[in-house]
Scaffold this active site. Structure first.
Site, short mmCIF file in Angstrom:
data_model
loop_
_atom_site.label_atom_id
_atom_site.label_comp_id
_atom_site.label_asym_id
_atom_site.label_seq_id
_atom_site.Cartn_x
_atom_site.Cartn_y
_atom_site.Cartn_z
N ASP A 165 34.81 34.45 39.98
CA ASP A 165 33.39 34.47 39.66
C ASP A 165 33.10 35.58 38.66
OD1 ASP A 165 33.69 36.62 41.38
OD2 ASP A 165 32.14 36.00 42.79
N ASP A 218 37.25 31.51 43.56
CA ASP A 218 36.25 32.31 44.26
C ASP A 218 35.12 31.44 44.79
OD1 ASP A 218 37.15 34.93 44.16
OD2 ASP A 218 36.29 35.32 42.19
N GLU A 254 34.72 37.22 49.87
CA GLU A 254 34.54 38.67 49.93
C GLU A 254 33.86 39.05 51.24
OE1 GLU A 254 32.42 40.20 46.59
OE2 GLU A 254 33.68 39.20 45.11
N GLU A 291 40.67 45.64 46.13
CA GLU A 291 40.22 46.07 44.81
C GLU A 291 39.68 47.49 44.86
OE1 GLU A 291 37.12 44.66 41.25
OE2 GLU A 291 37.47 43.37 42.98
#
Length: 263
Positions: free
Chosen positions: A44, A83, A113, A180
């Site tokens: 994304d 994503d 996420e 990340e």
């Protein structure tokens, strides 16, 4: 030979590093996969590098479906991970419906996420044949809550919680964990703590795999370059040569170097 989840598991077990690179269209998907990239991430991040937004939040399911289809059409054997965009998986039921659309568009795995609140969703998707990658650390969809793009997990309590969430997600059936912008030492601990493969971006060199945004590693992203990025389109290389160099440096352990990590 096509890359599968079992391929990534075997590579982790043997200690062989694997590569991941974002792709958003057929042409770059073809070049990247033909150059040896193991995993193509339809990120994304397209909201920023293609659409010009200042975050990934505006990206829609329609955007992700379209670009996943494009990547599928050019792919030469890489595993395609897509994503799930902002608020497309707020409930397990919504997640199943939207993940199915991405799988039908050509994805082999979806990425979500969040933390351990995703465990029920991960388990349900897995039961229904949808592989899942859990994304921890700096989660760009939560940038407004995090207060910006900042390194996560520097405090002991936050680092320990991240490991607990990663274990819970793995135990719930997550096939891959992506981390990340975390300290390199935490990236090492997470990789050692989990049986499933761990992909890092700004997480040190010890993770099982590495991922970069295509436009970043080609040195064409406007503005300040993130610390974990290296420009591979140098020394007269073509784009395919740059991607081949990225693959080679990840496999050899040359990239990322200590200068690309966080303390």
């Amino acid at each position: 030979m096509a890359t599968t989840i079992n391929t990534l598991r075997s590579m982790k077990k043997s200690g062989e590093k694997f590569t991941c690179l974002t792709a958003y269209d057929s042409t770059f998907a073809h070049v990247a996969s033909a150059s040896g990239v193991d995993v193509l991430l339809v990120g994304d991040s397209l909201g920023m590098v293609l659409q010009g937004h200042d975050s990934t939040v505006p990206v829609t399911m329609e955007d992700m479906i379209y670009h996943t289809q494009c990547v599928k059409n050019g792919n030469q054997g890489a595993l395609i991970m897509a994503d799930m965009p902002f608020m497309s998986y707020a409930t397990p039921e919504q997640a199943m419906e939207n993940a199915a659309l991405l799988m039908q568009a050509g994805a082999h795995m979806v990425k979500l996420e969040g933390g351990d609140w995703l465990c029920e969703t991960i388990a349900l998707l897995g039961e229904r044949g949808i592989p899942v990658c859990g994304h921890l650390g700096l989660t760009p969809q939560s940038v407004n809550k995090l207060g910006g793009y900042r390194v996560q997990g520097r405090e002991d309590a936050q680092a320990n919680m991240m490991i607990e969430h990663a274990r819970a997600m793995s135990d719930s059936g997550a096939d891959v964990i992506l981390v990340e912008c975390i300290p390199s030492a935490l990236g090492t601990k997470l990789t050692q703590a989990l049986d499933c493969p761990v992909i890092g971006i700004g997480a040190g060199k010890e993770t099982d795999g590495q991922v970069l945004v295509l436009h970043d590693m080609l040195g064409i992203t406007p503005g300040k370059t993130a610390k974990f990025v290296k420009n591979f389109l140098q020394n007269g290389r073509s784009i395919s040569e740059a991607i081949t160099a990225y693959v080679a440096e990840v496999k050899s352990g040359e990239f990322p170097g200590n200068e690309h990590g966080f303390e």
